[in-house]
Design a protein around this motif. Structure first.
Motif, mmCIF file in Angstrom:
data_model
loop_
_atom_site.group_PDB
_atom_site.id
_atom_site.type_symbol
_atom_site.label_atom_id
_atom_site.label_comp_id
_atom_site.label_asym_id
_atom_site.label_seq_id
_atom_site.Cartn_x
_atom_site.Cartn_y
_atom_site.Cartn_z
ATOM 1 N N GLY A 28 12.500 8.570 114.516
ATOM 2 C CA GLY A 28 12.069 8.880 113.161
ATOM 3 C C GLY A 28 13.227 8.761 112.198
ATOM 4 O O GLY A 28 14.315 8.286 112.565
ATOM 5 N N GLU A 29 12.976 9.174 110.970
ATOM 6 C CA GLU A 29 14.023 9.163 109.950
ATOM 7 C C GLU A 29 13.928 10.471 109.197
ATOM 8 O O GLU A 29 12.826 10.956 108.940
ATOM 9 N N ASN A 30 15.068 11.051 108.879
ATOM 10 C CA ASN A 30 15.061 12.265 108.083
ATOM 11 C C ASN A 30 16.464 12.554 107.575
ATOM 12 O O ASN A 30 17.414 11.838 107.907
ATOM 13 N N THR A 31 16.571 13.608 106.778
ATOM 14 C CA THR A 31 17.900 14.006 106.314
ATOM 15 C C THR A 31 18.576 14.799 107.428
ATOM 16 O O THR A 31 17.903 15.363 108.301
ATOM 17 N N MET B 194 15.754 18.373 115.932
ATOM 18 C CA MET B 194 15.368 17.027 116.396
ATOM 19 C C MET B 194 16.511 16.380 117.174
ATOM 20 O O MET B 194 16.275 15.587 118.081
ATOM 21 N N HIS B 195 17.749 16.733 116.807
ATOM 22 C CA HIS B 195 18.909 16.133 117.485
ATOM 23 C C HIS B 195 18.961 16.533 118.961
ATOM 24 O O HIS B 195 19.654 15.910 119.740
ATOM 25 N N GLU B 196 18.219 17.590 119.320
ATOM 26 C CA GLU B 196 18.219 18.014 120.732
ATOM 27 C C GLU B 196 17.242 17.194 121.568
ATOM 28 O O GLU B 196 17.269 17.225 122.783
ATOM 29 N N VAL B 197 16.343 16.463 120.877
ATOM 30 C CA VAL B 197 15.351 15.668 121.620
ATOM 31 C C VAL B 197 15.438 14.177 121.256
ATOM 32 O O VAL B 197 14.495 13.424 121.465
ATOM 33 N N GLN B 198 16.568 13.790 120.670
ATOM 34 C CA GLN B 198 16.821 12.377 120.351
ATOM 35 C C GLN B 198 18.246 12.070 120.821
ATOM 36 O O GLN B 198 19.191 12.796 120.461
ATOM 37 N N LYS B 199 18.387 10.999 121.576
ATOM 38 C CA LYS B 199 19.710 10.740 122.150
ATOM 39 C C LYS B 199 20.696 10.172 121.123
ATOM 40 O O LYS B 199 21.906 10.306 121.269
ATOM 41 N N TYR B 200 20.168 9.505 120.083
ATOM 42 C CA TYR B 200 21.055 8.848 119.111
ATOM 43 C C TYR B 200 20.622 9.139 117.677
ATOM 44 O O TYR B 200 19.430 9.269 117.397
ATOM 45 N N MET B 201 21.626 9.178 116.809
ATOM 46 C CA MET B 201 21.355 9.306 115.366
ATOM 47 C C MET B 201 22.259 8.298 114.650
ATOM 48 O O MET B 201 23.468 8.255 114.904
ATOM 49 N N THR B 202 21.670 7.472 113.797
ATOM 50 C CA THR B 202 22.465 6.490 113.049
ATOM 51 C C THR B 202 22.576 6.949 111.597
ATOM 52 O O THR B 202 21.548 7.162 110.931
ATOM 53 N N ALA C 46 16.657 8.132 117.353
ATOM 54 C CA ALA C 46 15.847 7.492 118.406
ATOM 55 C C ALA C 46 16.474 7.808 119.754
ATOM 56 O O ALA C 46 17.536 8.442 119.826
ATOM 57 N N ASN C 47 15.824 7.342 120.807
ATOM 58 C CA ASN C 47 16.399 7.536 122.140
ATOM 59 C C ASN C 47 17.192 6.333 122.594
ATOM 60 O O ASN C 47 17.625 6.270 123.738
ATOM 61 N N LYS C 48 17.332 5.344 121.717
ATOM 62 C CA LYS C 48 18.232 4.231 121.996
ATOM 63 C C LYS C 48 19.113 4.039 120.772
ATOM 64 O O LYS C 48 18.725 4.412 119.652
ATOM 65 N N PRO C 49 20.294 3.466 120.958
ATOM 66 C CA PRO C 49 21.161 3.281 119.789
ATOM 67 C C PRO C 49 20.574 2.265 118.811
ATOM 68 O O PRO C 49 20.110 1.207 119.239
ATOM 69 N N LEU C 50 20.574 2.619 117.520
ATOM 70 C CA LEU C 50 20.042 1.721 116.487
ATOM 71 C C LEU C 50 21.216 1.214 115.645
ATOM 72 O O LEU C 50 21.703 1.924 114.762
ATOM 73 N N MET D 264 8.595 14.032 119.578
ATOM 74 C CA MET D 264 9.842 13.432 120.072
ATOM 75 C C MET D 264 10.128 13.905 121.496
ATOM 76 O O MET D 264 10.517 13.144 122.365
ATOM 77 N N GLN D 265 9.894 15.182 121.709
ATOM 78 C CA GLN D 265 10.194 15.766 123.015
ATOM 79 C C GLN D 265 9.316 15.170 124.123
ATOM 80 O O GLN D 265 9.781 14.913 125.229
#
Ligand code: LMR
Length: 335
Positions: free
Chosen positions: A207-210, A219-227, A153-157, A199-200
Motif C-alpha cells: 500500500g501507500e501511506n504517510t 503497518m511496518h510490522e507486517v510489511q517487509k519493505y518501505m520505499t 510491500a513485502n518485496k523491495p520497490l 497486509m498481515q
C-alpha cells in the motif's frame, strides 16, 4: 383555586424544562479514522480543547478516533444524515460524494512539499473546492496536512517494474487507481481500518501511506519493505453537516470558527515533524527495511507516473490541473 394551582404547576414544569434545555451543551461528534497520536488525531483533540475552553458548558466535542464510530465508506453518509457532525476525511475520499475535483491532490509528484500544497489550499482553489460541497449539505472549514506518501510491500520497490502484478490497497480515488495501473499493479479500494489485517493475511501485497499512518497503524510490522518515494500527498478537509452548522447560534459558530482556525495552525505546524519522527521510529524498529531511492530511480518513478496527470484530466478537470501547475510551478515537460 384548583385551576390556579394547576397553572402554577404547569409554569414550574415549563420553567424547569427551559432551564434544563439551556443547560444541555451542543454536542459535536467528530469522527475520524486515524489514531490520536497522528497530525489529524492531535488536531482534533486541540479543536476539542479550544472549543470547550472558549464555550464552557455550551459546546461539547466528542472525538471518535481510529474508526471507532464510522469507517471509510460509512462516514460521509453519516455526516449527510446528521449521525455525526464533523469529519476530516482525506482529500482522496471525496469522489464517492460526486466531487472528483478533490482527487487533484492525489496526482503523483505534483507537490514538492507542504509549501506547494498551501499555495493551493490557502488560495482561491481551496475556497472553490469548499463551495462544491454546499450542494451536498456539507460545509468545508479547514485543510489539514498529513504528509507525503511512501510505498510499502513485502518485496523491495525500487523501479516501476517492481510493482507488476502486486495487489496494492488504495483509498477511493480514481487518480490513485490510475497511478497503480500505470505501474502495472492491481489497485484495491479498502477502508483504512482494514489495511493492517489485509497486509498481515496477504489479502493485499502492499500500500501507500504517510510515515505517521504507517507507524501508528503498525503497518511496518507486517510489511517487509518501505520505499521513501514521497510520490504524493495526503491531507484532509475538515467538514461539517451544513444544516447543523447553519442552525448554530451565531456567537457559537464564530467561536468555533476561531477554535478551528487555531487548531488548523497547530495541526499544520506539527505535521511534518510528526512524519519525520514516525519515519525515524520505523527505521529504529528494525521491523521493515527502509529503502531510499537514488535520484536516477526517483526520475524513473516520475517518468512512469506523470502520464496519470494527462489520463485523469477528463475525470478531474483539465483547467483545475492547469491551475494547480500554475500555483506550484509544476511542469511535466521538465521531468
Ligand atoms: C488512508 O489511507 O485511508 C488514510 O489517508 C487515512 C487518513 O485519514 O489519514
Amino acid at each position: 383555586m384548583r385551576f390556579r394551582a394547576s397553572l402554577v404547576a404547569l409554569c414550574a414544569v415549563v420553567l424547569a424544562a427551559g432551564a434544563h434545555a439551556q443547560q444541555q451543551p451542543i454536542v459535536i461528534k467528530f469522527s475520524h479514522v486515524v489514531t490520536v497520536n497522528t497530525p489529524k488525531g492531535k488536531g482534533a483533540e486541540r479543536f476539542k480543547q479550544l472549543a470547550e475552553e472558549r464555550l464552557p458548558g455550551r459546546v461539547k466535542v466528542e472525538v471518535y478516533p481510529n474508526s471507532t464510530l464510522f469507517k471509510d465508506g460509512e462516514e460521509m453518509e453519516a455526516l449527510q444524515l446528521g449521525s455525526v457532525q464533523m469529519l476530516a476525511p482525506s482529500l482522496a475520499k471525496f469522489g464517492p460524494l460526486g466531487v472528483r475535483d478533490y482527487e487533484v491532490f492525489d496526482l503523483p509528484y505534483v507537490f514538492d512539499g507542504y509549501a506547494d500544497v498551501h499555495k493551493v489550499t490557502d488560495g482561491p482553489i481551496g475556497k472553490a473546492l469548499f463551495r462544491k460541497l454546499e450542494s451536498k449539505g456539507i460545509v468545508g472549514l479547514a485543510y489539514w496536512d498529513n504528509g507525503l506518501r511512501e510505498m510499502t510491500a513485502n518485496k523491495p520497490l525500487r523501479t516501476p517494474a517492481d510493482f507488476r502484478g502486486l495487489k496494492m490497497r488504495i483509498q477511493s480515488s480514481k487518480v490513485l487507481d490510475a497511478q497503480f495501473r500505470a505501474l502495472g499493479a492491481l489497485p484495491q479500494v479498502m477502508a483504512f481500518s482494514e489495511v493492517y489485517q489485509a497486509m498481515q493475511t496477504g489479502v493485499i501485497d502492499g500500500g501507500e501511506n504517510t510515515s505517521s499512518n504507517i507507524y501508528t497503524q503498525k503497518m511496518h510490522e507486517v510489511q517487509k519493505y518501505m520505499t521513501v518515494s514521497d510520490h504524493g500527498y495526503i491531507g484532509y478537509a475538515v467538514i461539517v453537516n451544513k444544516k447543523f452548522w447553519d442552525a448554530l447560534p451565531a456567537d457559537v459558530r464564530t467561536a468555533l470558527e476561531g477554535a478551528m482556525k487555531d487548531a488548523t495552525t497547530y495541526a499544520n505546524d506539527i505535521a511534518q515533524k510528526e512524519n519525520e519522527d514516525a519515519l525515524e521510529a520505523i527505521r529504529k524498529s528494525g521491523r521493515t527495511q527502509v529503502i531510499t531511492l537514488t535520484p536516477q530511480e526517483k526520475a524513473a518513478w516520475k517518468k512512469a507516473l506523470v502520464k496519470v496527470h494527462e489520463d485523469m484530466a477528463p475525470t478531474i478537470g483539465r483547467d483545475l490541473i492547469q491551475q494547480i501547475y500554475r500555483e506550484t510551478g509544476f511542469d511535466p515537460a521538465k521531468l
